[in-house]
Scaffold this motif. Structure first.
Motif, PDB file in Angstrom:
ATOM      1  N   THR A  38      54.204  15.442  19.644  1.00 51.43           N
ATOM      2  CA  THR A  38      54.204  16.897  19.799  1.00 51.43           C
ATOM      3  C   THR A  38      55.375  17.313  20.672  1.00 51.43           C
ATOM      4  O   THR A  38      55.934  16.515  21.420  1.00 51.43           O
ATOM      5  CB  THR A  38      52.892  17.397  20.441  1.00 51.43           C
ATOM      6  N   PHE A  39      55.756  18.562  20.553  1.00 47.52           N
ATOM      7  CA  PHE A  39      56.830  19.092  21.381  1.00 47.52           C
ATOM      8  C   PHE A  39      56.276  19.520  22.729  1.00 47.52           C
ATOM      9  O   PHE A  39      55.195  20.083  22.806  1.00 47.52           O
ATOM     10  CB  PHE A  39      57.488  20.306  20.706  1.00 47.52           C
ATOM     11  N   GLY A  40      57.030  19.241  23.778  1.00 48.32           N
ATOM     12  CA  GLY A  40      56.654  19.694  25.114  1.00 48.32           C
ATOM     13  C   GLY A  40      57.247  21.065  25.385  1.00 48.32           C
ATOM     14  O   GLY A  40      58.205  21.494  24.731  1.00 48.32           O
ATOM     15  N   THR A  41      56.693  21.743  26.355  1.00 49.96           N
ATOM     16  CA  THR A  41      57.206  23.056  26.738  1.00 49.96           C
ATOM     17  C   THR A  41      58.241  22.902  27.851  1.00 49.96           C
ATOM     18  O   THR A  41      58.370  21.832  28.459  1.00 49.96           O
ATOM     19  CB  THR A  41      56.069  23.954  27.250  1.00 49.96           C
ATOM     20  N   ARG A  42      58.957  23.964  28.116  1.00 51.34           N
ATOM     21  CA  ARG A  42      59.908  23.944  29.246  1.00 51.34           C
ATOM     22  C   ARG A  42      59.179  23.697  30.553  1.00 51.34           C
ATOM     23  O   ARG A  42      59.665  22.986  31.426  1.00 51.34           O
ATOM     24  CB  ARG A  42      60.662  25.270  29.320  1.00 51.34           C
ATOM     25  N   ALA A  43      58.010  24.284  30.685  1.00 55.40           N
ATOM     26  CA  ALA A  43      57.232  24.110  31.912  1.00 55.40           C
ATOM     27  C   ALA A  43      56.815  22.650  32.088  1.00 55.40           C
ATOM     28  O   ALA A  43      56.862  22.112  33.200  1.00 55.40           O
ATOM     29  CB  ALA A  43      56.002  25.011  31.891  1.00 55.40           C
ATOM     30  N   GLU A  44      56.417  21.996  31.004  1.00 52.45           N
ATOM     31  CA  GLU A  44      56.036  20.588  31.085  1.00 52.45           C
ATOM     32  C   GLU A  44      57.240  19.723  31.449  1.00 52.45           C
ATOM     33  O   GLU A  44      57.123  18.809  32.268  1.00 52.45           O
ATOM     34  CB  GLU A  44      55.435  20.129  29.755  1.00 52.45           C
ATOM     35  N   ALA A  45      58.394  20.028  30.850  1.00 51.84           N
ATOM     36  CA  ALA A  45      59.612  19.268  31.171  1.00 51.84           C
ATOM     37  C   ALA A  45      59.990  19.453  32.635  1.00 51.84           C
ATOM     38  O   ALA A  45      60.350  18.497  33.324  1.00 51.84           O
ATOM     39  CB  ALA A  45      60.761  19.710  30.269  1.00 51.84           C
ATOM     40  N   ALA A  46      59.883  20.687  33.131  1.00 52.23           N
ATOM     41  CA  ALA A  46      60.204  20.959  34.533  1.00 52.23           C
ATOM     42  C   ALA A  46      59.244  20.214  35.462  1.00 52.23           C
ATOM     43  O   ALA A  46      59.663  19.653  36.482  1.00 52.23           O
ATOM     44  CB  ALA A  46      60.156  22.461  34.808  1.00 52.23           C
ATOM     45  N   ALA A  47      57.973  20.186  35.111  1.00 51.84           N
ATOM     46  CA  ALA A  47      56.981  19.485  35.925  1.00 51.84           C
ATOM     47  C   ALA A  47      57.269  17.983  35.961  1.00 51.84           C
ATOM     48  O   ALA A  47      57.195  17.355  37.018  1.00 51.84           O
ATOM     49  CB  ALA A  47      55.573  19.749  35.395  1.00 51.84           C
ATOM     50  N   ILE A  48      57.626  17.409  34.813  1.00 54.55           N
ATOM     51  CA  ILE A  48      57.948  15.981  34.762  1.00 54.55           C
ATOM     52  C   ILE A  48      59.170  15.681  35.616  1.00 54.55           C
ATOM     53  O   ILE A  48      59.184  14.712  36.380  1.00 54.55           O
ATOM     54  CB  ILE A  48      58.160  15.526  33.303  1.00 54.55           C
ATOM     55  N   LEU A  49      60.200  16.522  35.520  1.00 55.41           N
ATOM     56  CA  LEU A  49      61.404  16.309  36.330  1.00 55.41           C
ATOM     57  C   LEU A  49      61.099  16.404  37.819  1.00 55.41           C
ATOM     58  O   LEU A  49      61.602  15.607  38.617  1.00 55.41           O
ATOM     59  CB  LEU A  49      62.494  17.308  35.938  1.00 55.41           C
ATOM     60  N   GLN A  50      60.272  17.375  38.217  1.00 52.90           N
ATOM     61  CA  GLN A  50      59.879  17.500  39.629  1.00 52.90           C
ATOM     62  C   GLN A  50      59.134  16.262  40.096  1.00 52.90           C
ATOM     63  O   GLN A  50      59.382  15.749  41.187  1.00 52.90           O
ATOM     64  CB  GLN A  50      58.993  18.731  39.828  1.00 52.90           C
ATOM     65  N   LEU A  51      58.212  15.778  39.284  1.00 55.32           N
ATOM     66  CA  LEU A  51      57.437  14.596  39.661  1.00 55.32           C
ATOM     67  C   LEU A  51      58.317  13.357  39.731  1.00 55.32           C
ATOM     68  O   LEU A  51      58.152  12.516  40.616  1.00 55.32           O
ATOM     69  CB  LEU A  51      56.279  14.390  38.687  1.00 55.32           C
ATOM     70  N   LEU A  52      59.256  13.222  38.792  1.00 50.41           N
ATOM     71  CA  LEU A  52      60.191  12.098  38.846  1.00 50.41           C
ATOM     72  C   LEU A  52      61.037  12.147  40.106  1.00 50.41           C
ATOM     73  O   LEU A  52      61.253  11.130  40.768  1.00 50.41           O
ATOM     74  CB  LEU A  52      61.101  12.099  37.610  1.00 50.41           C
ATOM     75  N   GLN A  53      61.512  13.339  40.442  1.00 50.93           N
ATOM     76  CA  GLN A  53      62.333  13.485  41.648  1.00 50.93           C
ATOM     77  C   GLN A  53      61.503  13.152  42.890  1.00 50.93           C
ATOM     78  O   GLN A  53      61.965  12.446  43.786  1.00 50.93           O
ATOM     79  CB  GLN A  53      62.892  14.897  41.740  1.00 50.93           C
ATOM     80  N   ALA A  54      60.284  13.648  42.963  1.00 49.68           N
ATOM     81  CA  ALA A  54      59.434  13.386  44.113  1.00 49.68           C
ATOM     82  C   ALA A  54      59.121  11.889  44.232  1.00 49.68           C
ATOM     83  O   ALA A  54      59.106  11.335  45.324  1.00 49.68           O
ATOM     84  CB  ALA A  54      58.143  14.187  44.002  1.00 49.68           C
ATOM     85  N   THR A  55      58.890  11.240  43.101  1.00 43.98           N
ATOM     86  CA  THR A  55      58.617   9.808  43.103  1.00 43.98           C
ATOM     87  C   THR A  55      59.820   9.036  43.595  1.00 43.98           C
ATOM     88  O   THR A  55      59.705   8.106  44.380  1.00 43.98           O
ATOM     89  CB  THR A  55      58.217   9.335  41.693  1.00 43.98           C
ATOM     90  N   ASN A  56      61.003   9.424  43.152  1.00 42.19           N
ATOM     91  CA  ASN A  56      62.238   8.768  43.566  1.00 42.19           C
ATOM     92  C   ASN A  56      62.497   8.976  45.059  1.00 42.19           C
ATOM     93  O   ASN A  56      62.875   8.049  45.762  1.00 42.19           O
ATOM     94  CB  ASN A  56      63.421   9.293  42.747  1.00 42.19           C
ATOM     95  N   ILE A  57      62.260  10.170  45.555  1.00 40.57           N
ATOM     96  CA  ILE A  57      62.450  10.466  46.981  1.00 40.57           C
ATOM     97  C   ILE A  57      61.501   9.625  47.819  1.00 40.57           C
ATOM     98  O   ILE A  57      61.883   9.063  48.834  1.00 40.57           O
ATOM     99  CB  ILE A  57      62.252  11.971  47.261  1.00 40.57           C
ATOM    100  N   ASN A  58      60.239   9.499  47.359  1.00 40.52           N
ATOM    101  CA  ASN A  58      59.259   8.708  48.105  1.00 40.52           C
ATOM    102  C   ASN A  58      59.663   7.239  48.174  1.00 40.52           C
ATOM    103  O   ASN A  58      59.411   6.563  49.160  1.00 40.52           O
ATOM    104  CB  ASN A  58      57.882   8.845  47.466  1.00 40.52           C
ATOM    105  N   LYS A  59      60.301   6.716  47.141  1.00 39.20           N
ATOM    106  CA  LYS A  59      60.706   5.318  47.144  1.00 39.20           C
ATOM    107  C   LYS A  59      61.904   5.082  48.047  1.00 39.20           C
ATOM    108  O   LYS A  59      62.076   4.006  48.580  1.00 39.20           O
ATOM    109  CB  LYS A  59      61.028   4.863  45.717  1.00 39.20           C
ATOM    110  N   GLU A  60      62.753   6.113  48.231  1.00 40.44           N
ATOM    111  CA  GLU A  60      63.939   5.968  49.088  1.00 40.44           C
ATOM    112  C   GLU A  60      63.589   6.074  50.551  1.00 40.44           C
ATOM    113  O   GLU A  60      64.318   5.607  51.408  1.00 40.44           O
ATOM    114  CB  GLU A  60      64.973   7.026  48.715  1.00 40.44           C
ATOM    115  N   SER A  61      62.474   6.685  50.877  1.00 38.17           N
ATOM    116  CA  SER A  61      62.077   6.886  52.282  1.00 38.17           C
ATOM    117  C   SER A  61      61.556   5.622  52.908  1.00 38.17           C
ATOM    118  O   SER A  61      61.045   4.756  52.334  1.00 38.17           O
ATOM    119  CB  SER A  61      61.007   7.967  52.377  1.00 38.17           C
TER     120      SER A  61
END
Length: 61
Positions: A38-61
């Motif tokens: 299925t196609f994702g929405t812009r909101a879903e893509a934005a949420a995934i990107l935010q979660l990926l960024q947060a996960t990456n930041i947590n691993k660098e800390s």
């Protein structure tokens, strides 16, 4: 593991899907449904990107 729709995930992709599900980056539709074709929405893509960024930041800390 996501049950409904998991038959649509290629075997090579299942470990990656499960890993990002466990990290909370994807949740599927409802509690157990995954819809890889299925196609994702812009909101879903934005949420995934935010979660990926947060996960990456947590691993660098």
């Amino acid at each position: 593991m996501l049950v409904v729709g998991s038959h649509s995930i290629p075997l090579w992709g299942k470990p990656a899907v499960e890993a990002i599900r466990k990290l909370g980056i994807i949740k599927g539709i409802g509690a157990i449904k995954f819809a890889p074709h299925t196609f994702g929405t812009r909101a879903e893509a934005a949420a995934i990107l935010q979660l990926l960024q947060a996960t990456n930041i947590n691993k660098e800390s």
